[in-house]
Enzyme design. Structure first.
Site, PDB file in Angstrom:
ATOM      1  N   MET A 160       1.857  37.751 -48.510  1.00  0.00           N
ATOM      2  CA  MET A 160       1.210  38.974 -48.056  1.00  0.00           C
ATOM      3  C   MET A 160       1.415  40.076 -49.101  1.00  0.00           C
ATOM      4  SD  MET A 160       0.132  37.772 -45.231  1.00  0.00           S
ATOM      5  CE  MET A 160      -0.303  39.022 -44.041  1.00  0.00           C
ATOM      6  N   CYS A 161       0.908  41.238 -48.793  1.00  0.00           N
ATOM      7  CA  CYS A 161       0.881  42.315 -49.777  1.00  0.00           C
ATOM      8  C   CYS A 161       1.129  43.623 -49.036  1.00  0.00           C
ATOM      9  CB  CYS A 161      -0.486  42.393 -50.436  1.00  0.00           C
ATOM     10  SG  CYS A 161      -1.077  40.797 -51.031  1.00  0.00           S
ATOM     11  N   GLN A 162       1.131  44.720 -49.770  1.00  0.00           N
ATOM     12  CA  GLN A 162       1.147  46.021 -49.116  1.00  0.00           C
ATOM     13  C   GLN A 162       0.084  46.916 -49.733  1.00  0.00           C
ATOM     14  OE1 GLN A 162       4.716  48.017 -47.957  1.00  0.00           O
ATOM     15  NE2 GLN A 162       5.769  46.141 -47.369  1.00  0.00           N
TER      16      GLN A 162
ATOM     17  N   ASN B 267      -4.792  43.354 -47.377  1.00  0.00           N
ATOM     18  CA  ASN B 267      -3.515  42.726 -47.034  1.00  0.00           C
ATOM     19  C   ASN B 267      -3.780  41.753 -45.892  1.00  0.00           C
ATOM     20  OD1 ASN B 267      -1.331  43.788 -44.540  1.00  0.00           O
ATOM     21  ND2 ASN B 267      -0.708  42.265 -46.035  1.00  0.00           N
TER      22      ASN B 267
END
Lengths: 275, 275
Positions: free
Chosen positions: A1-3, A108
């Protein structure tokens, strides 16, 4: 995942206070270290900086910090790769020209499938689910409207297209054309608007403190959108799952509340740091 | 007017030696001070840096220098505005996605008119003749080929489209999709290919010296394309007016010689510095 990190303002604003906390999550306070990108609208143009190094230590991120670029609209992204290699073409934010405007997008989440566009007018360059979803959205918009439609027509179309994409998985995103900014929440997205009376704020990731009275004028309005709150002493609004918020000139101008159960819970509700 | 710099190589190469001479022409040794841009292909991705400040003193250009990015294909541009304000959206190189590839374009010259595309699939974001010409070229290419054609089909189409555009004025350009690089000369464009045996070179703009033996391996091939030569002790080939040169893997792979009288002499033949 990411932000994700977004900023929408009614006055050109320096995002460095927020970005300095955010970039620590790329290798210091969290593990989103698979590259980063940040796009600054300047007039109709965009300055976009990308690196496949972790944002906390990237010399490109240092350059961004030193330059103190002021902008009405900024979108940044720190990556924890789920689909696609760690390289420049897979680095958000993605950008396409639509009706003579730059459109900037960061995502995201994780999409298991993406609908096929009726007519692919935009193609992904890299191999992420995120860029494919953005190309689907841009293709669908361009097919529906040969010329740039009104803001309300656009918002309505983006909602409809998002509902198609979200069937494939988790789809938190921030999108801007330099005039407005849209945030959609599948699982986690928070925002706040800073305006008078201004106060102080302390960053969560390194305790850095700012007094906005030293930087802002009376009429200034600055909205920050981010996956998880960046400051510990301000009130952040957690977006509802499936909800949309539309910002312009630093303020919320429209909102679509979420519906429970519409989005997929992939286990990332609530801030869970990388193990 | 403006100046162009391109690099096409068979090994990832650092352009800083050339760029450091080139950027001095943006405010020190010449007057091309109305912003600059430089795009580095990295895989299928592109890092692109722009500034509306003069390249010789821009902190963004300092950042580029310090980072020593290595790339197979680089296009840079220093601007002396003729059409359009000095701002980010009018800063070359321009970029569009075509068949899932980044296409990067920079122009030197002045076009009094640009043909209308049969179907505008790309629109300019700023208000330069250069970006309009690039959008015309990209729209025409996308209309002719729904899928990416062969290299020879592409080159042939680009020549035909260029012949339409050049009716409107001076059109020196460098174009790359990350696989190859095309240079077209209306008035001034020079190139050289560095390969074994390597020697030394001294920059024209500040007498900086390099010995390529310290940097290159035996099989390396690096072509530099630029408006006016950057070094004083190497043999540069001056392109013919109306000519095209196609480069891949650091070498010329095809060429179309120019025809006298095909291009417009706007008084910039031979290096004339700004008054």
């Amino acid at each position: 995942m990411c932000q994700l990190l977004g900023m929408n303002c009614n006055t050109p604003t320096d995002i460095v206070f927020s970005f300095e906390g955010f970039r620590r999550r790329a290798g210091l306070t969290d593990c989103h270290s698979d590259g980063f990108g940040i796009a600054f609208f300047e007039g109709k143009g965009v300055r976009i900086f990308r690196d496949n190094q972790a944002a906390h230590s990237s010399p490109i991120a240092d350059c961004v910090k030193q330059y103190h670029i002021k902008s009405f609209n900024v979108i940044a992204h720190i990556r924890k790769a789920t689909q696609g290699e760690v390289n420049i073409e897979n680095t958000h934010p993605f950008i396409r020209e639509l009706w003579g405007q730059n459109w900037v997008f960061a995502h995201n989440g994780n999409l298991q499938s993406i609908p096929l566009p009726r007519n692919a007018l935009f193609y992904p360059i890299g191999d992420t689910d995120s860029e494919s979803a953005f190309c689907y959205m841009a293709s669908e918009l361009k097919m529906r409207f040969t010329q740039k439609p009104t803001k309300s027509e656009l918002f309505e179309a983006i909602k409809e297209i998002t509902h198609e994409i979200v069937k494939g998985g988790t789809f938190n995103f921030i999108l801007s054309n330099g005039e407005w900014m849209i945030a959609h929440c599948s699982t986690n997205l928070h925002y706040l608007t800073r305006k008078a009376p201004f106060g102080k704020a302390q960053r969560i990731d390194d305790d850095g403190v700012i007094d906005f009275n030293d930087h802002a004028k009376a009429g200034d309005k600055v909205t920050i959108i981010t996956t998880f709150p960046l400051t510990k002493d301000e009130v952040w609004t957690k977006m509802e799952r499936g909800g949309f918020v539309f910002f312009q000139q630093g303020e919320k101008i429209d909102e679509v509340l979420g519906k429970k159960g519409e989005s997929i819970d992939d286990g990332t509700l609530g801030y869970q740091k990388c193990a």
